[in-house]
Design a protein around this motif. Structure first.
Motif, PDB file in Angstrom:
ATOM      1  N   TRP A   1      -6.687   1.916 -23.834  1.00 13.41           N
ATOM      2  CA  TRP A   1      -6.172   0.600 -23.453  1.00 13.41           C
ATOM      3  C   TRP A   1      -5.944   0.602 -21.941  1.00 13.41           C
ATOM      4  O   TRP A   1      -4.856   0.854 -21.459  1.00 13.41           O
ATOM      5  N   LEU A   2      -7.008   0.354 -21.171  1.00 13.40           N
ATOM      6  CA  LEU A   2      -6.915   0.402 -19.717  1.00 13.40           C
ATOM      7  C   LEU A   2      -6.006  -0.704 -19.192  1.00 13.40           C
ATOM      8  O   LEU A   2      -5.991  -1.823 -19.726  1.00 13.40           O
ATOM      9  N   LEU A   3      -5.267  -0.397 -18.121  1.00 11.47           N
ATOM     10  CA  LEU A   3      -4.379  -1.367 -17.492  1.00 11.47           C
ATOM     11  C   LEU A   3      -4.841  -1.705 -16.083  1.00 11.47           C
ATOM     12  O   LEU A   3      -5.182  -2.829 -15.781  1.00 11.47           O
ATOM     13  N   PHE A   4      -4.857  -0.704 -15.189  1.00 11.08           N
ATOM     14  CA  PHE A   4      -5.314  -0.934 -13.819  1.00 11.08           C
ATOM     15  C   PHE A   4      -5.690   0.405 -13.197  1.00 11.08           C
ATOM     16  O   PHE A   4      -5.260   1.464 -13.674  1.00 11.08           O
ATOM     17  N   PRO A   5      -6.492   0.392 -12.124  1.00 15.35           N
ATOM     18  CA  PRO A   5      -6.903   1.650 -11.503  1.00 15.35           C
ATOM     19  C   PRO A   5      -5.708   2.406 -10.927  1.00 15.35           C
ATOM     20  O   PRO A   5      -4.717   1.805 -10.506  1.00 15.35           O
ATOM     21  N   ASN A   6      -5.833   3.719 -10.884  1.00 10.35           N
ATOM     22  CA  ASN A   6      -4.772   4.553 -10.331  1.00 10.35           C
ATOM     23  C   ASN A   6      -5.063   4.847  -8.858  1.00 10.35           C
ATOM     24  O   ASN A   6      -5.021   6.003  -8.419  1.00 10.35           O
ATOM     25  N   ASP A   7      -5.365   3.794  -8.112  1.00 12.57           N
ATOM     26  CA  ASP A   7      -5.597   3.923  -6.671  1.00 12.57           C
ATOM     27  C   ASP A   7      -5.392   2.549  -6.035  1.00 12.57           C
ATOM     28  O   ASP A   7      -4.879   1.629  -6.681  1.00 12.57           O
TER      29      ASP A   7
ATOM     30  N   GLN B   1       0.794  -1.209   0.000  1.00 10.17           N
ATOM     31  CA  GLN B   1       0.000   0.000   0.000  1.00 10.17           C
ATOM     32  C   GLN B   1       0.837   1.275   0.000  1.00 10.17           C
ATOM     33  O   GLN B   1       0.339   2.345  -0.343  1.00 10.17           O
ATOM     34  N   SER B   2       2.119   1.203   0.378  1.00 12.53           N
ATOM     35  CA  SER B   2       2.959   2.398   0.365  1.00 12.53           C
ATOM     36  C   SER B   2       3.417   2.774  -1.039  1.00 12.53           C
ATOM     37  O   SER B   2       3.959   3.856  -1.233  1.00 12.53           O
ATOM     38  N   SER B   3       3.210   1.902  -2.004  1.00  9.54           N
ATOM     39  CA  SER B   3       3.615   2.167  -3.377  1.00  9.54           C
ATOM     40  C   SER B   3       2.394   2.503  -4.222  1.00  9.54           C
ATOM     41  O   SER B   3       1.501   1.664  -4.375  1.00  9.54           O
ATOM     42  N   PRO B   4       2.306   3.706  -4.787  1.00  3.94           N
ATOM     43  CA  PRO B   4       1.179   4.018  -5.666  1.00  3.94           C
ATOM     44  C   PRO B   4       1.265   3.185  -6.936  1.00  3.94           C
ATOM     45  O   PRO B   4       2.344   2.744  -7.346  1.00  3.94           O
ATOM     46  N   PRO B   5       0.149   2.956  -7.604  1.00  2.00           N
ATOM     47  CA  PRO B   5       0.167   2.137  -8.831  1.00  2.00           C
ATOM     48  C   PRO B   5       1.134   2.662  -9.887  1.00  2.00           C
ATOM     49  O   PRO B   5       1.749   1.864 -10.601  1.00  2.00           O
ATOM     50  N   THR B   6       1.268   3.988 -10.019  1.00  2.70           N
ATOM     51  CA  THR B   6       2.179   4.531 -11.032  1.00  2.70           C
ATOM     52  C   THR B   6       3.636   4.215 -10.740  1.00  2.70           C
ATOM     53  O   THR B   6       4.487   4.401 -11.607  1.00  2.70           O
ATOM     54  N   ASP B   7       3.924   3.718  -9.530  1.00  2.00           N
ATOM     55  CA  ASP B   7       5.297   3.324  -9.192  1.00  2.00           C
ATOM     56  C   ASP B   7       5.725   2.084  -9.957  1.00  2.00           C
ATOM     57  O   ASP B   7       6.910   1.727  -9.960  1.00  2.00           O
TER      58      ASP B   7
ATOM     59  N   SER C   1     -13.658  -4.897 -25.494  1.00  2.00           N
ATOM     60  CA  SER C   1     -12.655  -5.654 -24.761  1.00  2.00           C
ATOM     61  C   SER C   1     -12.849  -5.480 -23.256  1.00  2.00           C
ATOM     62  O   SER C   1     -13.570  -4.591 -22.805  1.00  2.00           O
ATOM     63  N   THR C   2     -12.197  -6.339 -22.486  1.00  5.41           N
ATOM     64  CA  THR C   2     -12.239  -6.257 -21.033  1.00  5.41           C
ATOM     65  C   THR C   2     -10.826  -6.396 -20.484  1.00  5.41           C
ATOM     66  O   THR C   2      -9.952  -6.993 -21.115  1.00  5.41           O
ATOM     67  N   VAL C   3     -10.607  -5.839 -19.294  1.00  7.11           N
ATOM     68  CA  VAL C   3      -9.305  -5.911 -18.652  1.00  7.11           C
ATOM     69  C   VAL C   3      -9.489  -6.468 -17.241  1.00  7.11           C
ATOM     70  O   VAL C   3     -10.468  -6.164 -16.555  1.00  7.11           O
ATOM     71  N   GLU C   4      -8.554  -7.306 -16.831  1.00  9.22           N
ATOM     72  CA  GLU C   4      -8.526  -7.851 -15.480  1.00  9.22           C
ATOM     73  C   GLU C   4      -7.127  -7.645 -14.913  1.00  9.22           C
ATOM     74  O   GLU C   4      -6.137  -7.805 -15.635  1.00  9.22           O
ATOM     75  N   TRP C   5      -7.039  -7.286 -13.648  1.00 11.65           N
ATOM     76  CA  TRP C   5      -5.725  -7.061 -13.034  1.00 11.65           C
ATOM     77  C   TRP C   5      -5.671  -7.759 -11.685  1.00 11.65           C
ATOM     78  O   TRP C   5      -6.695  -8.042 -11.059  1.00 11.65           O
TER      79      TRP C   5
END
Length: 484
Positions: free
Chosen positions: A160-166, A28-34, A194-198
């Motif tokens: 082209w979605l990858l994952f939420p930014n939270d 949780q200390s690492s944001p997704p953009t990391d 299309s669909t994305v799963e992470w």
């Protein structure tokens, strides 16, 4: 090399997830953009040095915008380099570039001796972006379809979605990811369903050397699987804090489709798995976890050729770092979401003096792959006319401009010449300023770029390409004028 067709909005798959439960507390200390940009080891002066960032946990940080890379990430077998580096962006959405270079083509262009350089026919890139809600690929370039911006139905360049930014990215989830590529996107368009799963994986193994298990990296990862409509195909991307984009896989429905020759390049398996009630086989993959030093010690993505400074090392389409003022920038569209293509000159005008130009269409693979088409110009004699378009009322400010040119009929080692001009004209049509680029063209892409400041007297910009060599077809693509 990632290969995405117009009718194939996305592919995707998670592998090796059995027994790997998410650990949100640890991450949780690492944001997704990391997980998008690779790290570098640094010395006591905080200067990046050549070393594997996995091996220096106490003296590492993210690569910064504008810093040259002290190492490349190369895949198992040494076939392809892929780096994940940050870029500046005036619109606040673009975060980085994921590059692709095939190692057998490093020195094909003598303008870049012993250095990696972008050749769209032999490599490509993804543009990585993020807004408050999601992380996404804003566009991709590959040898089949070249530049493909990924648009949402309402024409946002974040398809082209990858994952939420939270915090959701560090758990598990899924979302609809309707997208298509449409260079002339206006209003609303029809996209592929299309669909994305992470899923966050606390300890994902990445094989560096199949012959040396001690080198296998076990890293916290965000693993993303992208499914095309009806689960007809899948693609996986793995993201780590140390390496950014770390692994890619392509999968197809069916059993036993994995070639034996592919398995040494894609170690770790599995090569078959069931998803959404169907059996899939891995048909391609890359794992970029081996570290090699660039020639000369550093590689600057924003650098230029020492032989010809008008040619950049790694030009990136400006669509995602500023609005392109030119229309039909790849001179072959527009792309229609229904799947039909029209090779045309929308927005472009051949000048008929002093000598006319003959427009044509570049046929044959890879130029015609995936519905792609490119326009060519040919001068029967020189001095020749020009090929370009005029922009009315450009806003005040500083601009970059450029174009990619090549001559497919030239033999290796042969060159031809052209001139790229950006003329500024006043209301009476008089030329108040002009910027020229002298272009030495070969059989492979070269991108020529310049900078200009709008003259206060200018009412229009006119962008032109003019052949200086007669009798040679010149392909014109990737043209742009964009605010700096």
């Amino acid at each position: 090399m990632i290969r995405r067709g117009a009718g194939l909005a996305a592919l995707g798959l998670i592998t090796l997830l059995a027994g790997c439960s998410p650990s949100y507390t640890r991450a949780q200390s690492s944001p997704p953009t990391d997980y998008l940009i690779q790290m570098v080891c640094v010395d006591a002066a905080d200067t990046p040095i050549f070393a594997d960032p996995v091996d220096c946990p106490g003296s590492r940080r993210k690569l910064r915008i504008g810093e040259p890379l002290p190492y490349h990430k190369i895949d198992v077998g040494g076939f392809q380099i892929s780096d994940s580096y940050p870029v500046a962006d005036a619109n606040g959405l673009t975060l980085g570039v994921q590059s692709y270079f095939f190692t057998d083509a490093f020195d094909d262009d003598p303008a870049f001796p012993n250095q990696v350089h972008h050749d769209p026919a032999r490599g490509g890139y993804n543009i990585i972006g993020a807004d408050e809600e999601f992380v996404f690929f804003r566009g991709t370039s590959d040898p089949g379809a070249y530049w493909q911006p990924w648009w949402t139905p309402d024409c946002r360049a974040q398809g082209w979605l990858l994952f939420p930014n939270d915090h959701r990215a560090l758990r598990s989830g899924e979302a609809a990811s309707p997208a298509t590529f449409a260079p002339g996107c206006e209003g609303r368009i029809r996209t592929n369903a299309s669909t994305v799963e992470w899923r966050y994986v606390a300890a994902q193994p990445f094989v560096v050397d199949p012959a040396d298990p001690s080198r296998t990296r076990t890293l916290a990862s965000i693993v993303v699987r992208h499914f095309s409509a009806g689960y007809g195909s899948m693609e996986t991307n793995y993201f780590t804090r140390e390496y950014g984009v770390t692994r890619w896989e392509a999968w197809r429905p069916g059993r036993g489709l994995t070639l034996e020759a592919l398995k040494p390049r894609c170690p770790g398996g599995p090569y078959e798995a069931r998803f959404h009630g169907r059996t899939f086989s891995m048909v391609d993959c890359r794992t970029w976890t081996a570290v090699v030093q660039p020639a000369g010690g550093l590689w600057d993505p924003d650098g230029a050729s020492a032989v010809d400074p008008t040619i950049r090392t790694f030009p990136v389409d400006p669509l995602y770092t500023g609005r392109n003022l030119l229309e039909n920038t790849h001179v072959g569209g527009p792309y229609e979401p229904e799947g039909s293509y029209a090779c045309n000159e929308q927005g472009w005008t051949p000048t008929r003096a002093p000598a006319p130009l003959t427009p044509g269409t570049l046929d044959g693979p890879p130029w015609s792959a995936n519905g792609n088409c490119l326009r060519t110009i040919l001068a029967e004699s020189v001095p020749a006319g020009a090929y370009g378009q005029t922009i009315d009322a450009p806003p005040p400010g500083d601009y970059r401009f450029g174009v990619s040119l090549f001559a497919p009929d030239l033999a290796t080692g042969q060159t031809a010449s052209a001139e790229v001009r950006l003329a500024q004209r006043d209301l009476a049509g008089g030329e108040v300023a002009v910027q020229r680029l002298q272009a030495t063209i070969q059989s492979r892409y070269r991108t020529f770029e310049g900078e200009v400041k709008r003259d206060p007297r200018a009412a229009t910009f006119t962008f032109e390409v003019s052949p200086v060599t007669a009798g040679i077809r010149m392909a014109v693509t990737g043209a742009y004028i964009a605010a700096r």
